[in-house]
Design a protein around this motif. Sequence first.
Motif, mmCIF file in Angstrom:
data_model
loop_
_atom_site.group_PDB
_atom_site.id
_atom_site.type_symbol
_atom_site.label_atom_id
_atom_site.label_comp_id
_atom_site.label_asym_id
_atom_site.label_seq_id
_atom_site.Cartn_x
_atom_site.Cartn_y
_atom_site.Cartn_z
ATOM 1 N N UNK A 54 -4.383 2.732 4.806
ATOM 2 C CA UNK A 54 -4.368 1.383 5.373
ATOM 3 C C UNK A 54 -5.535 1.216 6.340
ATOM 4 N N UNK A 55 -6.291 0.137 6.156
ATOM 5 C CA UNK A 55 -7.360 -0.246 7.068
ATOM 6 C C UNK A 55 -7.000 -1.596 7.691
ATOM 7 N N UNK A 56 -7.492 -1.830 8.894
ATOM 8 C CA UNK A 56 -7.357 -3.156 9.500
ATOM 9 C C UNK A 56 -8.704 -3.591 10.070
ATOM 10 N N UNK A 93 0.853 -1.180 0.000
ATOM 11 C CA UNK A 93 0.000 0.000 0.000
ATOM 12 C C UNK A 93 0.896 1.239 0.000
ATOM 13 N N UNK A 94 0.722 2.100 -0.995
ATOM 14 C CA UNK A 94 1.513 3.319 -1.094
ATOM 15 C C UNK A 94 0.843 4.410 -0.271
ATOM 16 N N UNK A 95 1.525 4.892 0.751
ATOM 17 C CA UNK A 95 0.984 5.937 1.624
ATOM 18 C C UNK A 95 1.940 7.126 1.611
ATOM 19 N N UNK A 96 1.482 8.220 2.197
ATOM 20 C CA UNK A 96 2.331 9.403 2.276
ATOM 21 C C UNK A 96 3.578 9.068 3.085
ATOM 22 N N UNK A 97 4.729 9.235 2.483
ATOM 23 C CA UNK A 97 5.978 8.980 3.184
ATOM 24 C C UNK A 97 6.609 7.642 2.881
ATOM 25 N N UNK A 135 -5.094 -6.767 7.408
ATOM 26 C CA UNK A 135 -4.797 -5.411 6.955
ATOM 27 C C UNK A 135 -4.953 -5.345 5.445
ATOM 28 N N UNK A 136 -5.446 -4.215 4.956
ATOM 29 C CA UNK A 136 -5.667 -4.087 3.516
ATOM 30 C C UNK A 136 -5.658 -2.614 3.139
ATOM 31 N N UNK A 137 -5.371 -2.351 1.872
ATOM 32 C CA UNK A 137 -5.342 -0.991 1.366
ATOM 33 C C UNK A 137 -6.684 -0.600 0.778
ATOM 34 N N UNK A 138 -7.029 0.674 0.944
ATOM 35 C CA UNK A 138 -8.267 1.224 0.391
ATOM 36 C C UNK A 138 -7.918 2.479 -0.395
ATOM 37 N N UNK A 139 -8.377 2.527 -1.643
ATOM 38 C CA UNK A 139 -8.100 3.691 -2.483
ATOM 39 C C UNK A 139 -9.161 4.755 -2.249
ATOM 40 N N UNK A 170 0.619 3.353 11.018
ATOM 41 C CA UNK A 170 -0.603 3.383 11.815
ATOM 42 C C UNK A 170 -1.823 3.391 10.900
ATOM 43 N N UNK A 171 -2.752 2.451 11.075
ATOM 44 C CA UNK A 171 -3.899 2.374 10.160
ATOM 45 C C UNK A 171 -4.808 3.587 10.271
ATOM 46 N N UNK A 172 -5.350 4.000 9.134
ATOM 47 C CA UNK A 172 -6.302 5.110 9.118
ATOM 48 C C UNK A 172 -7.629 4.711 9.712
ATOM 49 N N UNK A 173 -7.983 3.439 9.573
ATOM 50 C CA UNK A 173 -9.265 2.956 10.098
ATOM 51 C C UNK A 173 -9.070 1.586 10.733
ATOM 52 N N UNK A 174 -9.725 1.390 11.880
ATOM 53 C CA UNK A 174 -9.723 0.100 12.571
ATOM 54 C C UNK A 174 -11.166 -0.368 12.670
#
Length: 512
Positions: free
Chosen positions: A452-454, A413-417, A440-444, A482-486
């Motif tokens: 990143x969501x988990x 998953x490509x995230x900022x940074x 864990x999985x990526x969400x566009x 750190x996931x954006x959503x749990x």
Amino acid sequence: MNAHQPYESYAEALLGSLSRSPGQPALIAPDGRTVLAGEVADTVRRLAADFAERGIGRGSTVTLLTGNEPEPLCARYAANLLGARVVFLNKGMAPDVQAEIVHSVGTALLLVAATEAESAGALLAQVRVPTVLTLGPASSGADLPALAAARPVRPVAGAALPGDDWCIRYTGGTTGIPKGIRMAHGPYGQLLARQAASLRSGPRPRLLACTPLAHLAGIMADAVLLAGGTVVLQHSFDASEVLAAVARERITDLWLLPPLLYALLDHPDLAATDVSSVHRIVYGGTAVSTQRLREAAEAFGPVLYGTYGQTEAGGITSVLPHEHTRTGRSGQTTVGRAGPGVTIEIRGADGTVLPTGETGEIHVRTPMMMSGYWQQPGLTAEVLRDGWVRTGDAGYLDADGYLYLVDRLKDMVIVVGGHVYPAELEQVLLAHPAVAQCAAFGVRRTDGTEEVHVAVVPAAGRDAGREAVREFVTERMGAMYAPSAVHVVDRIPLTDVGKPDKKLLRSTLGSD
């Protein structure tokens, strides 16, 4: 191979093994009926004679829409004995995907379990197959076992050659057209011979096949029967039924993906179940919790055998019971060292071999490498290069040759940074005392960026809320991970083969 040197396929070797102990229980069906080794051998020969009369032979394709029953195993052996290839249809595939596979492989004979009549109807509404037979009584279609039972048992000559496909195994998911991986007779027969020899060194094996025979459970079943053992069949995984069967049938061998192993550990019947017969639990396929492996070792003893491989390459590494204390960065358990005849290299994006400890793409040479992708020469050339398989997995080797997986490159998953590997994040989360299971999985997002969501199943009586999880991950991996959503869920949905269904999680939770 010398043109005058005879070749014995795995199907012929199996028939020989079964015929040497005809009174030995070979298969125990889900309904409890026992099929003796001699009966299996006779059924295979009868089915092979029937198939041959229908024109099935080298180059033919026999496709199976079946489950964990004795009849599909016998039918597969019969087809392979004649040199025909087999194709398994994943029940989780949409009918149009199944139809595309049936058409692309040129299916000459479709074998359908009596319980799959509705699915077969949806499939056959979209594609024509020359011959369709059912494996058991059904409202439509000829009952193949009944037809075969009326035949006399006669020897059937094996026709397969080492380079012939014994199987085209279709990988992956519930949408899109999966890749067909060609698997040759020669390497497969050698693999089974090695596994059977290993099984003979311990107690007579009794395998519980509680996951689809179309996948690794089927390979293990072949090896157990070749070793003179017994295969106990269950339609699907159910923790209560598995534990009951282990005690009742004195099971020695199990294949489980980690989520299924956890289900056994969490089941209330485990404490009262006699598991002393278990000699080997083989696990693999997804990220595994180091803590849960310790729990499994306490519950079952030193019987855990980790494995890493993929259909394109076969088995790559294994980790033995005494090696489970070996951990890498972030505390993840090693997937072991290279198996016999296997060579591993970690390469960078430019193809150069990376130093020990650096993460890159795992490249392997193995005895079980695929012949290529069915009718996809371009994709074959991308993955098979100069005798090496590009696994598409990211990992690293330590100084002693132990391999550690980071993730699938395509799942990054490509995230900022930077970038986040979901499997690496899962390894860390599984060490949290409040996390029983996770995915864990990526969400566009709508702007094209990813986050990143988990999904988390909390441990009993524990809080696995968003802030607690984010803080735990930040302390151990940094804020970028750190996931954006749990998403707190009751269970992690699994695919038909027992892996977390991240496509379903993404579609159902990604917009929450």
